[in-house]
Design an enzyme around this catalytic site. Sequence first.
Site, PDB file in Angstrom:
ATOM      1  N   HIS A 174       0.837  -1.204   0.000  1.00 54.52           N
ATOM      2  CA  HIS A 174       0.000   0.000   0.000  1.00 54.52           C
ATOM      3  C   HIS A 174       0.873   1.256   0.000  1.00 54.52           C
ATOM      4  O   HIS A 174       0.563   2.247  -0.653  1.00 54.52           O
ATOM      5  CB  HIS A 174      -0.906   0.022   1.234  1.00 54.52           C
ATOM      6  CG  HIS A 174      -1.983  -1.030   1.184  1.00 54.52           C
ATOM      7  ND1 HIS A 174      -3.311  -0.725   1.058  1.00 54.52           N
ATOM      8  CD2 HIS A 174      -1.920  -2.373   1.220  1.00 54.52           C
ATOM      9  CE1 HIS A 174      -4.033  -1.842   1.032  1.00 54.52           C
ATOM     10  NE2 HIS A 174      -3.204  -2.857   1.138  1.00 54.52           N
TER      11      HIS A 174
ATOM     12  N   ASP B 234      -6.637   4.400   1.663  1.00 54.67           N
ATOM     13  CA  ASP B 234      -6.896   3.168   0.909  1.00 54.67           C
ATOM     14  C   ASP B 234      -7.862   2.253   1.663  1.00 54.67           C
ATOM     15  O   ASP B 234      -8.925   1.952   1.170  1.00 54.67           O
ATOM     16  CB  ASP B 234      -5.602   2.445   0.541  1.00 54.67           C
ATOM     17  CG  ASP B 234      -4.609   2.402   1.677  1.00 54.67           C
ATOM     18  OD1 ASP B 234      -4.973   2.749   2.814  1.00 54.67           O
ATOM     19  OD2 ASP B 234      -3.456   2.020   1.437  1.00 54.67           O
TER      20      ASP B 234
ATOM     21  N   GLN C 180      13.488  -5.514  -6.817  1.00 54.23           N
ATOM     22  CA  GLN C 180      12.610  -6.263  -7.728  1.00 54.23           C
ATOM     23  C   GLN C 180      12.446  -5.651  -9.121  1.00 54.23           C
ATOM     24  O   GLN C 180      12.490  -6.354 -10.124  1.00 54.23           O
ATOM     25  CB  GLN C 180      11.231  -6.467  -7.090  1.00 54.23           C
ATOM     26  CG  GLN C 180      10.275  -7.238  -7.990  1.00 54.23           C
ATOM     27  CD  GLN C 180       9.137  -7.866  -7.245  1.00 54.23           C
ATOM     28  OE1 GLN C 180       9.359  -8.627  -6.306  1.00 54.23           O
ATOM     29  NE2 GLN C 180       7.920  -7.572  -7.644  1.00 54.23           N
TER      30      GLN C 180
ATOM     31  N   ALA D  14      -6.139 -12.704  -0.255  1.00 57.65           N
ATOM     32  CA  ALA D  14      -6.787 -11.437  -0.632  1.00 57.65           C
ATOM     33  C   ALA D  14      -7.001 -11.334  -2.140  1.00 57.65           C
ATOM     34  O   ALA D  14      -7.538 -12.238  -2.756  1.00 57.65           O
ATOM     35  CB  ALA D  14      -5.997 -10.266  -0.069  1.00 57.65           C
TER      36      ALA D  14
HETATM   37  N1  UDP Z   1       9.585  -6.227  -3.557  1.00 54.37           N
HETATM   38  C1  UDP Z   1      10.898  -5.847  -3.618  1.00 54.37           C
HETATM   39  N2  UDP Z   1      11.848  -6.791  -3.414  1.00 54.37           N
HETATM   40  C2  UDP Z   1      11.565  -8.095  -3.153  1.00 54.37           C
HETATM   41  C3  UDP Z   1      10.213  -8.492  -3.120  1.00 54.37           C
HETATM   42  C4  UDP Z   1       9.244  -7.530  -3.328  1.00 54.37           C
HETATM   43  O1  UDP Z   1      11.210  -4.671  -3.849  1.00 54.37           O
HETATM   44  O2  UDP Z   1      12.495  -8.880  -2.964  1.00 54.37           O
HETATM   45  C5  UDP Z   1       8.539  -5.213  -3.757  1.00 54.37           C
HETATM   46  C6  UDP Z   1       7.868  -5.368  -5.099  1.00 54.37           C
HETATM   47  O3  UDP Z   1       8.619  -4.672  -6.085  1.00 54.37           O
HETATM   48  C7  UDP Z   1       6.488  -4.782  -4.858  1.00 54.37           C
HETATM   49  C8  UDP Z   1       6.260  -4.986  -3.366  1.00 54.37           C
HETATM   50  O4  UDP Z   1       7.512  -5.372  -2.813  1.00 54.37           O
HETATM   51  O5  UDP Z   1       6.476  -3.396  -5.166  1.00 54.37           O
HETATM   52  C9  UDP Z   1       5.278  -6.098  -3.064  1.00 54.37           C
HETATM   53  O6  UDP Z   1       3.999  -5.641  -3.303  1.00 54.37           O
HETATM   54  P1  UDP Z   1       2.860  -6.608  -3.812  1.00 54.37           P
HETATM   55  O7  UDP Z   1       1.614  -5.804  -3.957  1.00 54.37           O
HETATM   56  O8  UDP Z   1       3.302  -7.336  -5.014  1.00 54.37           O
HETATM   57  O9  UDP Z   1       2.713  -7.705  -2.682  1.00 54.37           O
HETATM   58  P2  UDP Z   1       2.558  -7.641  -1.072  1.00 54.37           P
HETATM   59  O10 UDP Z   1       3.914  -7.566  -0.518  1.00 54.37           O
HETATM   60  O11 UDP Z   1       1.712  -6.455  -0.737  1.00 54.37           O
HETATM   61  O12 UDP Z   1       1.896  -8.943  -0.774  1.00 54.37           O
END
Ligand code: UDP
Length: 478
Positions: A23, A128, A360, A398
């Site tokens: 978020h 949000d 990432q 989710a």
């Molecule tokens: N991310 C990152 N490095 C990692 C794993 C994830 O920077 O090793 C970042 C990814 O780029 C994304 C966020 O973490 O922007 C994860 O958000 P997402 O909505 O995909 O999943 P959540 O973590 O909320 O389940």
Amino acid sequence: MRCEQGQDLPPHVLIMPYPSLGHLNPMLNLAHLFCLSDFHVTFIISDFNHRRLLEHTTVLDAFARYPGFEFRALPDGLPDDHPRAGERTMEIIFSIEKVTVPLFKKMMVHENFLGGAARRRVTCLVTDAMSFAPEFAREHQLPLILFQTGSAAYSWSHFCFPQLLQAQEIPFRGEMDELVKSVSGMEGFLRRRDLPSHYRVDDVNDPILQGVIERLTVKEANIFNTCEDLEGPIVAEILKHVPRIFSIGPIHEQIKSRLTEKKADVSIIKANLWAEDQSCIEWLDAQPPKSVIYVSFGSITLMTREQVLEFWHGLLNSSQRFLWVIRPDSIIGNEGNDQVLEELMESSKEKGLLVEWAPQEKVLNHPAVGGFLTHSGWNSTLESITTGTPMICWPYFADQTINSRLVSEVWKIGLDIKDTCDRLIIENAVRDLMEVRKEEFLKKAKNMAKLVKKSVSKGGSSYTNMDDLLQFIKSLII
Ligand code: UDP
């Protein structure tokens, strides 16, 4: 634009995100987009996340150049070492309501955010998933804008709750592969198992399900982190319920597009709560083009030791190269014990690299990466789409269960292996994506990336919608 003091001032947007990385990132990008238009922004952040942003990213420097931007850190009410992943995320929601919201309300009144001699009034509140927001906004005649940080399909499934109930499609009875009829526009492909995971309850009065429906079906203006080419028909359905919608996504590309126009640095804007291990980029540099599958399940997924081992066997048996992110806190029952990780690292040396957290977007943009085994978080999905990377989806909870269906059945840029965790299924899926159907998936993913990137460039639908959003907020000034 005039404020009480008679000075000309830009709009002042108050942003309050739910404090998880998925978020925080899109909300910070939104704040950045407002700053680029010289809006004033107050960004409410948990002090826990503020400290981690300071420690691990440069994103605070990016905002330091905007004099109208301010972070306000408030406690989330939980000790620093409190688990914040998996189902424990619910505890954050309760704690925010109990601890953060009263402090926030006090701050609003005592510091004259809502008007008074000392400072300009807030023009609108952007949140949000905060359940207190609609009532608070009404009480103070404050325009509210809801930023739906998940997919439009996810939101639409909540707006359809009454229809699902009336048609007795929930609670589920019988086969999970049965098609759902009451989510219009998705009748041909949406199965029970694809609905958001909180629909998997025996009682439709389940407090988690009810809470999500309440928080995400706000009928005031909505911002969506999606675009015409991805979810145009679904957004059109939501428009029948929410008259004012701004689809401005993928927001992480919209911000880059606008910063690039201004010749500003795009490299420092990503928020992260963990230190990125840059060594994986060097490792990728040494791999052949499109030969590596990137594996990451985001910031809150939890896995059992058995699940980790199934993935590990599946990956090794596929004979493909892999780069795998395993957060140390993501393995259930592994508390503080890195033995599983050490064993995996040792035995993966030949074909794979394991890291605790990766940069990432850089990874997905790397020429050596040809696929993404993901939990289908919406940010990861969008990052994969914009880099033209096909996906294998293993959704955790989710919105992820519905996002993965879009990937496999609507955009056809990947495979969905939800509700399974078996080394053979994983091996076959990895081979399919990286070998057997490689060209087909890459071609479709590349086309999709082109369309989506165009939508956030000048003249594109998301770009234009962002301009409309800025105008809308200006029109709210009183
Ligand atoms: N991310 C990152 N490095 C990692 C794993 C994830 O920077 O090793 C970042 C990814 O780029 C994304 C966020 O973490 O922007 C994860 O958000 P997402 O909505 O995909 O999943 P959540 O973590 O909320 O389940």
